[in-house]
Scaffold this active site. Structure first.
Site, mmCIF file in Angstrom:
data_model
loop_
_atom_site.group_PDB
_atom_site.id
_atom_site.type_symbol
_atom_site.label_atom_id
_atom_site.label_comp_id
_atom_site.label_asym_id
_atom_site.label_seq_id
_atom_site.Cartn_x
_atom_site.Cartn_y
_atom_site.Cartn_z
ATOM 1 N N GLY A 1 24.998 13.710 8.532
ATOM 2 C CA GLY A 1 25.425 12.455 7.873
ATOM 3 C C GLY A 1 25.019 12.358 6.412
ATOM 4 N N HIS A 2 24.704 13.496 5.798
ATOM 5 C CA HIS A 2 24.152 13.536 4.438
ATOM 6 C C HIS A 2 25.120 12.956 3.410
ATOM 7 N N ARG B 1 21.844 12.346 -6.594
ATOM 8 C CA ARG B 1 21.100 11.095 -6.523
ATOM 9 C C ARG B 1 20.889 10.581 -7.941
ATOM 10 N N TYR C 1 18.422 4.620 8.816
ATOM 11 C CA TYR C 1 17.616 3.979 7.760
ATOM 12 C C TYR C 1 18.474 3.002 6.960
ATOM 13 N N THR D 1 18.204 -1.039 -1.083
ATOM 14 C CA THR D 1 18.460 0.328 -1.591
ATOM 15 C C THR D 1 19.941 0.552 -1.885
ATOM 16 N N ASP D 2 20.220 1.469 -2.798
ATOM 17 C CA ASP D 2 21.622 1.821 -3.070
ATOM 18 C C ASP D 2 22.267 2.520 -1.871
ATOM 19 N N GLU D 3 21.430 2.980 -0.912
ATOM 20 C CA GLU D 3 21.987 3.695 0.248
ATOM 21 C C GLU D 3 22.844 2.791 1.136
ATOM 22 N N LYS E 1 18.349 -1.108 6.671
ATOM 23 C CA LYS E 1 18.140 -1.832 5.404
ATOM 24 C C LYS E 1 19.281 -2.830 5.182
ATOM 25 N N ASN F 1 20.610 18.108 -6.416
ATOM 26 C CA ASN F 1 19.310 18.568 -5.919
ATOM 27 C C ASN F 1 18.930 19.944 -6.460
ATOM 28 N N ALA G 1 0.824 -1.214 0.000
ATOM 29 C CA ALA G 1 0.000 0.000 0.000
ATOM 30 C C ALA G 1 0.860 1.267 0.000
ATOM 31 N N ALA H 1 21.352 1.744 7.592
ATOM 32 C CA ALA H 1 21.918 0.658 8.418
ATOM 33 C C ALA H 1 20.871 -0.419 8.660
HETATM 34 P P1 NAD Z 1 6.797 3.852 1.504
HETATM 35 O O1 NAD Z 1 7.297 4.495 2.744
HETATM 36 O O2 NAD Z 1 6.045 4.663 0.503
HETATM 37 O O3 NAD Z 1 5.860 2.609 1.888
HETATM 38 C C1 NAD Z 1 6.185 1.670 2.868
HETATM 39 C C2 NAD Z 1 4.997 0.737 3.033
HETATM 40 O O4 NAD Z 1 5.334 -0.260 4.010
HETATM 41 C C3 NAD Z 1 3.727 1.441 3.532
HETATM 42 O O5 NAD Z 1 2.603 0.974 2.837
HETATM 43 C C4 NAD Z 1 3.661 1.037 5.004
HETATM 44 O O6 NAD Z 1 2.350 1.020 5.529
HETATM 45 C C5 NAD Z 1 4.271 -0.359 4.944
HETATM 46 N N1 NAD Z 1 4.828 -0.790 6.231
HETATM 47 C C6 NAD Z 1 5.685 -0.101 7.029
HETATM 48 N N2 NAD Z 1 5.969 -0.812 8.148
HETATM 49 C C7 NAD Z 1 5.287 -2.002 8.021
HETATM 50 C C8 NAD Z 1 5.191 -3.153 8.835
HETATM 51 N N3 NAD Z 1 5.846 -3.261 9.999
HETATM 52 N N4 NAD Z 1 4.424 -4.173 8.400
HETATM 53 C C9 NAD Z 1 3.745 -4.080 7.226
HETATM 54 N N5 NAD Z 1 3.776 -3.005 6.424
HETATM 55 C C10 NAD Z 1 4.551 -1.978 6.816
HETATM 56 O O7 NAD Z 1 8.066 3.153 0.851
HETATM 57 P P2 NAD Z 1 8.600 3.125 -0.650
HETATM 58 O O8 NAD Z 1 9.298 4.383 -0.954
HETATM 59 O O9 NAD Z 1 7.520 2.625 -1.535
HETATM 60 O O10 NAD Z 1 9.737 1.986 -0.508
HETATM 61 C C11 NAD Z 1 9.393 0.615 -0.608
HETATM 62 C C12 NAD Z 1 10.643 -0.217 -0.433
HETATM 63 O O11 NAD Z 1 11.604 0.116 -1.436
HETATM 64 C C13 NAD Z 1 11.345 -0.025 0.909
HETATM 65 O O12 NAD Z 1 11.809 -1.275 1.336
HETATM 66 C C14 NAD Z 1 12.504 0.907 0.579
HETATM 67 O O13 NAD Z 1 13.580 0.716 1.455
HETATM 68 C C15 NAD Z 1 12.839 0.459 -0.832
HETATM 69 N N6 NAD Z 1 13.456 1.486 -1.691
HETATM 70 C C16 NAD Z 1 12.857 2.714 -1.819
HETATM 71 C C17 NAD Z 1 13.417 3.651 -2.700
HETATM 72 C C18 NAD Z 1 12.798 5.016 -2.888
HETATM 73 O O14 NAD Z 1 13.388 5.858 -3.564
HETATM 74 N N7 NAD Z 1 11.611 5.298 -2.365
HETATM 75 C C19 NAD Z 1 14.583 3.320 -3.408
HETATM 76 C C20 NAD Z 1 15.168 2.057 -3.236
HETATM 77 C C21 NAD Z 1 14.585 1.142 -2.378
HETATM 78 O O1 DAU Z 2 18.645 6.047 -2.753
HETATM 79 C C1 DAU Z 2 17.457 5.345 -2.473
HETATM 80 C C2 DAU Z 2 16.770 5.998 -1.309
HETATM 81 O O2 DAU Z 2 16.231 7.224 -1.791
HETATM 82 C C3 DAU Z 2 15.668 5.152 -0.682
HETATM 83 O O3 DAU Z 2 16.247 3.993 -0.134
HETATM 84 C C4 DAU Z 2 14.936 5.940 0.415
HETATM 85 O O4 DAU Z 2 13.849 5.179 0.924
HETATM 86 C C5 DAU Z 2 14.405 7.220 -0.196
HETATM 87 O O5 DAU Z 2 13.794 8.007 0.818
HETATM 88 C C6 DAU Z 2 15.530 8.010 -0.867
HETATM 89 O O6 DAU Z 2 16.450 8.556 0.133
HETATM 90 P P1 DAU Z 2 17.056 10.037 0.006
HETATM 91 O O7 DAU Z 2 17.480 10.487 1.329
HETATM 92 O O8 DAU Z 2 18.033 10.115 -1.119
HETATM 93 O O9 DAU Z 2 15.696 10.781 -0.484
HETATM 94 P P2 DAU Z 2 15.053 12.188 -0.066
HETATM 95 O O10 DAU Z 2 13.915 12.417 -0.997
HETATM 96 O O11 DAU Z 2 14.768 12.261 1.390
HETATM 97 O O12 DAU Z 2 16.218 13.218 -0.381
HETATM 98 C C7 DAU Z 2 16.765 13.317 -1.685
HETATM 99 C C8 DAU Z 2 17.845 14.385 -1.657
HETATM 100 O O13 DAU Z 2 17.213 15.661 -1.428
HETATM 101 C C9 DAU Z 2 18.836 14.230 -0.519
HETATM 102 O O14 DAU Z 2 20.121 14.673 -0.962
HETATM 103 C C10 DAU Z 2 18.324 15.179 0.561
HETATM 104 C C11 DAU Z 2 17.696 16.301 -0.231
HETATM 105 N N1 DAU Z 2 16.528 16.965 0.386
HETATM 106 C C12 DAU Z 2 15.491 16.189 0.812
HETATM 107 C C13 DAU Z 2 14.382 16.763 1.406
HETATM 108 C C14 DAU Z 2 13.235 15.903 1.895
HETATM 109 C C15 DAU Z 2 16.490 18.364 0.498
HETATM 110 O O15 DAU Z 2 17.410 19.075 0.081
HETATM 111 N N2 DAU Z 2 15.390 18.919 1.089
HETATM 112 C C16 DAU Z 2 14.334 18.186 1.566
HETATM 113 O O16 DAU Z 2 13.364 18.779 2.086
#
Ligand code: NAD
Ligand code: DAU
Length: 339
Positions: free
Chosen positions: A272-273, A211, A147, A123-125, A151, A246, A9, A149
């Site tokens: 830690g950015h 990114r 986060y 994740t690539d992080e 993952k 960014n 979801a 760590a």
């Molecule tokens: P999101 O935060 O949009 O969604 C997370 C979902 O997990 C939500 O629906 C939440 O309700 C559910 N959830 C959280 N804790 C739970 C629990 N204990 N039990 C069951 N459900 C639970 O996340 P997203 O951005 O869609 O990321 C999905 C996955 O992909 C994550 O594992 C994330 O680490 C990974 N990922 C995300 C990105 C990115 O850029 N967003 C990039 C690479 C990997």
């Molecule tokens: O690299 C994959 C990861 O990307 C996923 O594993 C994470 O779940 C996802 O949240 C994302 O992490 P980032 O920290 O890279 O994403 P975020 O959107 O939080 O930030 C992207 C970049 O923008 C980062 O350099 C921080 C900066 N930023 C972010 C926010 C929210 C800003 O400058 N201002 C902001 O308000």
């Protein structure tokens, strides 16, 4: 194939559910989701009546909920996680619970069913920052935030269950996703929705952090390729091959919306950015996958989606998000105003 999609979801999980039901007419999908602040059944409205889809409300840390949801499945794709780096600085405990203990709970259930494949969406992080060049799958993990760590901990758990119990695991490490239905706390949806309301865009530090942006459906197709064609124990980077800093993202959003750069606020940096993420996806490319959506097209579509779907994001920004946003930004924005 019958898939259990945990976290289905959320942002990426809901796209993966939709893609699976549409691309594989013989497949069934069960979603297990706790519906945290980031989980939203509205993300799955268009598949709610599909007879091949079932939703189970539950926590991946709860062995009973997991056992029930896993009944009759052939594979588990674990998207469920706490995912926002900034929140992991405010509340790391929930990250360790879901991202490590949740993965362990799922693996315990999978090990009772030797034919079930377990794909851990990572994740690539986990690699940490890289100054030049790109990480490949055999490189050392060096996470920087609670986060990343947690993952990495989920991945380690999956690898240990393969070595110790012979569980059929696959791991994907995706780069930064963007697209419709992303919770408006991450950079792109936060900046689009703030700009639509003429609110400040809080750019961390000098805005030079890089990114690698991937359109969400391209990431889903990469995960699907690893699930269906990947080798057991395989790790696959899913790269966007589209590195941007960014500032570039911010100016693009402002240009697409016809807004002024006076909305930008340079605020205090994230502790830690990581400066730059970059991964090489040769392994996945060799399985026939490649990203399809250009960044120009994907961003134009994404900006248009948020412009047209206030009904989706406005309730999110006025609810729990407001408390988080105030805790995160009020002081930093006030300091930026004073400078
Ligand atoms: P999101 O935060 O949009 O969604 C997370 C979902 O997990 C939500 O629906 C939440 O309700 C559910 N959830 C959280 N804790 C739970 C629990 N204990 N039990 C069951 N459900 C639970 O996340 P997203 O951005 O869609 O990321 C999905 C996955 O992909 C994550 O594992 C994330 O680490 C990974 N990922 C995300 C990105 C990115 O850029 N967003 C990039 C690479 C990997
Ligand atoms: O690299 C994959 C990861 O990307 C996923 O594993 C994470 O779940 C996802 O949240 C994302 O992490 P980032 O920290 O890279 O994403 P975020 O959107 O939080 O930030 C992207 C970049 O923008 C980062 O350099 C921080 C900066 N930023 C972010 C926010 C929210 C800003 O400058 N201002 C902001 O308000």
């Amino acid at each position: 194939m019958h898939l259990l999609i945990t976290g289905g979801a959320g942002f990426i999980g809901s796209h993966f559910v939709r893609m699976t039901l549409s691309d594989y007419p013989g497949d069934r999908v069960t979603v297990l989701d706790k519906l945290t602040y980031a989980g939203n059944l509205r993300n799955l409205e268009d598949v709610a009546d599909n007879p091949r889809y079932r939703f189970v409300h539950g926590d991946i840390c709860d062995p009973t909920a997991v056992a029930g949801a896993m009944e009759g499945v052939d594979a588990v794709v674990n998207f469920a996680a706490e995912t926002h780096v900034d929140r992991s600085l405010l509340d790391p405990a929930s990250f360790i619970d879901t991202d490590v203990k949740g993965a362990y709970t799922l693996l315990e259930a999978v090990r009772q069913k030797p034919s079930v494949r377990f794909l851990q969406v990572s994740t690539d992080e986990v690699y940490g920052s890289i100054e030049s060049g790109s990480f490949c799958e055999t490189d050392r993990l060096s996470p920087s935030s609670p986060y990343s760590a947690s993952k990495a901990g989920g991945e380690m758990m999956a690898m240990a269950y393969r070595k110790t119990h012979g569980v059929d695991i696959v791991i994907t490490r995706g780069s930064n996703n963007y697209g419709p239905y992303q919770y408006p706390e991450k950079l792109i949806p936060l900046f689009i929705t703030n700009a639509l309301d003429d609110q400040p865009l809080p750019l961390y530090g000098d805005g030079g952090n890089v990114r690698d942006w991937i359109y969400v459906l391209d990431h889903c197709r990469g995960i699907d390729t690893a699930l269906r064609k990947g080798e057991s124990g395989g790790i696959y980077n899913v790269a966007g091959m589209n590195e941007r800093d960014n500032r570039d993202i911010t100016y693009r959003i402002l240009a697409l919306l016809g807004k002024d750069e006076s909305l930008i606020r340079h605020v205090e940096d994230r502790p830690g950015h990581d400066r730059r993420y970059s991964i090489a996806a040769d392994r996945l490319l060799s399985l026939g996958w490649a990203p399809r959506k250009s960044f120009e097209e994907g961003m134009a579509e994404t900006v248009a989606w948020y412009r047209d779907r206030r009904d989706w994001w406005e309730p999110l920004k006025s609810g729990e998000h407001r408390t988080y946003y105030t805790a995160m930004y009020a002081k930093r924005l006030a300091e930026a105003e004073q400078r």
